[in-house]
Write an enzyme that holds these catalytic residues in place. Structure first.
Site, mmCIF file in Angstrom:
data_model
loop_
_atom_site.group_PDB
_atom_site.id
_atom_site.type_symbol
_atom_site.label_atom_id
_atom_site.label_comp_id
_atom_site.label_asym_id
_atom_site.label_seq_id
_atom_site.Cartn_x
_atom_site.Cartn_y
_atom_site.Cartn_z
ATOM 1 N N LEU A 1 13.536 -8.629 34.890
ATOM 2 C CA LEU A 1 13.374 -7.177 34.777
ATOM 3 C C LEU A 1 11.907 -6.745 34.796
ATOM 4 O O LEU A 1 11.040 -7.435 34.275
ATOM 5 C CB LEU A 1 14.053 -6.694 33.495
ATOM 6 C CG LEU A 1 15.552 -7.008 33.427
ATOM 7 C CD1 LEU A 1 16.131 -6.570 32.082
ATOM 8 C CD2 LEU A 1 16.312 -6.342 34.570
ATOM 9 N N GLU B 1 9.346 -2.808 35.473
ATOM 10 C CA GLU B 1 9.349 -1.361 35.204
ATOM 11 C C GLU B 1 10.230 -0.560 36.172
ATOM 12 O O GLU B 1 10.566 0.579 35.885
ATOM 13 C CB GLU B 1 7.915 -0.823 35.166
ATOM 14 C CG GLU B 1 7.255 -1.018 33.808
ATOM 15 C CD GLU B 1 8.098 -0.478 32.649
ATOM 16 O OE1 GLU B 1 8.606 0.653 32.728
ATOM 17 O OE2 GLU B 1 8.264 -1.219 31.657
ATOM 18 N N HIS C 1 13.312 -1.529 37.001
ATOM 19 C CA HIS C 1 14.563 -1.538 36.235
ATOM 20 C C HIS C 1 14.412 -0.631 35.004
ATOM 21 O O HIS C 1 15.350 0.055 34.603
ATOM 22 C CB HIS C 1 14.898 -2.955 35.758
ATOM 23 C CG HIS C 1 15.046 -3.956 36.867
ATOM 24 N ND1 HIS C 1 14.170 -4.993 37.039
ATOM 25 C CD2 HIS C 1 15.978 -4.078 37.840
ATOM 26 C CE1 HIS C 1 14.558 -5.732 38.081
ATOM 27 N NE2 HIS C 1 15.651 -5.194 38.587
ATOM 28 N N GLN D 1 25.986 -12.272 47.464
ATOM 29 C CA GLN D 1 25.173 -11.355 48.270
ATOM 30 C C GLN D 1 23.930 -12.020 48.849
ATOM 31 O O GLN D 1 23.125 -11.370 49.505
ATOM 32 C CB GLN D 1 24.787 -10.108 47.466
ATOM 33 C CG GLN D 1 23.771 -10.341 46.371
ATOM 34 C CD GLN D 1 23.607 -9.110 45.513
ATOM 35 O OE1 GLN D 1 24.496 -8.734 44.751
ATOM 36 N NE2 GLN D 1 22.467 -8.452 45.626
ATOM 37 N N ARG E 1 11.003 -10.273 43.157
ATOM 38 C CA ARG E 1 10.489 -11.284 44.085
ATOM 39 C C ARG E 1 8.961 -11.298 44.137
ATOM 40 O O ARG E 1 8.384 -12.277 44.610
ATOM 41 C CB ARG E 1 11.064 -11.073 45.488
ATOM 42 C CG ARG E 1 12.552 -11.423 45.577
ATOM 43 C CD ARG E 1 13.044 -11.347 47.011
ATOM 44 N NE ARG E 1 14.420 -11.796 47.143
ATOM 45 C CZ ARG E 1 15.477 -11.001 47.002
ATOM 46 N NH1 ARG E 1 15.320 -9.737 46.719
ATOM 47 N NH2 ARG E 1 16.700 -11.497 47.148
HETATM 48 P P1 AMP Z 1 17.710 -5.854 41.481
HETATM 49 O O1 AMP Z 1 17.639 -6.474 40.128
HETATM 50 O O2 AMP Z 1 16.498 -6.117 42.334
HETATM 51 O O3 AMP Z 1 19.012 -6.106 42.190
HETATM 52 O O4 AMP Z 1 17.659 -4.285 41.246
HETATM 53 C C1 AMP Z 1 18.540 -3.655 40.351
HETATM 54 C C2 AMP Z 1 18.388 -2.167 40.496
HETATM 55 O O5 AMP Z 1 17.041 -1.804 40.216
HETATM 56 C C3 AMP Z 1 18.695 -1.665 41.903
HETATM 57 O O6 AMP Z 1 19.369 -0.418 41.812
HETATM 58 C C4 AMP Z 1 17.318 -1.499 42.499
HETATM 59 O O7 AMP Z 1 17.262 -0.536 43.522
HETATM 60 C C5 AMP Z 1 16.524 -1.044 41.287
HETATM 61 N N1 AMP Z 1 15.104 -1.327 41.490
HETATM 62 C C6 AMP Z 1 14.537 -2.517 41.804
HETATM 63 N N2 AMP Z 1 13.203 -2.372 41.972
HETATM 64 C C7 AMP Z 1 12.936 -1.060 41.771
HETATM 65 C C8 AMP Z 1 11.737 -0.268 41.818
HETATM 66 N N3 AMP Z 1 10.556 -0.797 42.102
HETATM 67 N N4 AMP Z 1 11.835 1.050 41.545
HETATM 68 C C9 AMP Z 1 13.046 1.609 41.266
HETATM 69 N N5 AMP Z 1 14.193 0.922 41.202
HETATM 70 C C10 AMP Z 1 14.153 -0.386 41.461
#
Ligand code: AMP
Length: 273
Positions: free
Chosen positions: A24, A26, A28, A52, A178
């Site tokens: 996680l 910022e 998230h 996925q 990432r």
């Molecule tokens: P992930 O853990 O990468 O699958 O992301 C989980 C959720 O967080 C998804 O809805 C992403 O679009 C959102 N998210 C990831 N990175 C960001 C970011 N930099 N700004 C806003 N939302 C994000």
């Protein structure tokens, strides 16, 4: 989870859901803050969903740190975290999946076969498990958001999807789990992706209506940086994610690039003329 939700409902609380894959940051955090503000009982899910991932090494190398993540959720006032194992989520052979045609076939869908089937299916499962009133998704993954919004509309899923703007580092790089895997040199070069997207946006704002011209402007900037390998950079209709020739309505400029063995995506929204 159902017992937690039943207790919250019993007390008349509204439920907010923030699905994540953990590690996680910022970005998230922004989703969680939004959920905290708008709903009474906030559930975050942490699940690195194997279905996925199109490349096994991406799945294996995906950063995982459940202890730090739990502390993060705690700090942000999340009420419950669901962090199931793959075995819990997929105990047996899976014969049912959700496929959102059209939107899923381009860009991310084209370069990551099966990706959006995996995403739509796991998100549908999480919606059924948590039964949230509102679910929060980041604009960082704009195509994913469009896929989920279409799934919710087409299947009458009783949840409101809330969009949260992309959170960026000071130098413009979109926050992503990432990013941790970038070498210091690649990290220094990574902001070029957002700069190229901003260049495309600038060209449209300055009156360019030709998508190939806008695309070329952004590509020229990106190609100056030889360590960045471009997978795609496209000007697409913001609703359908189909490529456009002329910028007449709202568009999104979306790109995926590689730095070393790390794949980064980003996008910007530009309101049409
Ligand atoms: P992930 O853990 O990468 O699958 O992301 C989980 C959720 O967080 C998804 O809805 C992403 O679009 C959102 N998210 C990831 N990175 C960001 C970011 N930099 N700004 C806003 N939302 C994000």
């Amino acid at each position: 989870m159902r017992l937690f939700i039943a207790a919250a409902r019993e007390s008349g609380l509204t439920i907010g859901l923030v699905p994540t894959m953990g590690a996680l940051h910022e970005g998230h955090g922004a989703l969680m803050r939004c959920a905290r503000e708008e709903t009474d009982y906030v559930v975050a899910t942490i699940f690195v969903n194997p279905t996925q991932f199109d490349r096994p090494e991406d799945f294996q190398k995906y950063p995982r740190n459940i202890e730090t993540d739990l502390a993060f959720c705690d700090r942000l006032g999340v009420d419950a975290v669901l962090a199931p194992s793959a075995k819990e989520m997929y105990p047996g052979e899976v014969l049912t999946s959700v496929e959102v045609a059209g939107i899923s076939s381009r860009l991310e869908g084209e370069f990551r076969p099966g990706h959006f089937r995996g995403v739509a299916t796991v998100v549908a499962k999480l919606f059924n498990i948590v039964t949230a009133d509102r679910a929060y998704f980041g604009e960082k993954d704009a195509q994913q958001l469009a896929v989920i919004q279409k799934m919710v509309a087409d299947l009458n899923l009783p949840v409101t999807i809330v969009t949260v703007p992309t959170v960026r580092e000071a130098d413009g790089l979109a926050m992503s789990s990432r990013n941790q895997r970038l070498t210091p040199e690649d990290r220094r070069n990574a902001p070029a992706l957002y700069q190229a997207l901003c260049e495309a946006e600038r060209l449209i704002r300055n009156g360019s209506r030709s998508a190939p011209e806008v695309r070329q402007g952004a590509l020229t900037l990106l190609l100056r940086n030889p360590v960045i390998r471009i997978e795609y950079l496209e000007v697409v209709d913001s609703a359908t994610f189909q490529p456009v020739e002329m910028v007449t309505g709202d568009v999104r400029i979306a790109a995926a690039v590689w730095l070393g063995d790390v794949r980064l995506i980003d996008n910007v929204f530009v309101r049409g003329a």
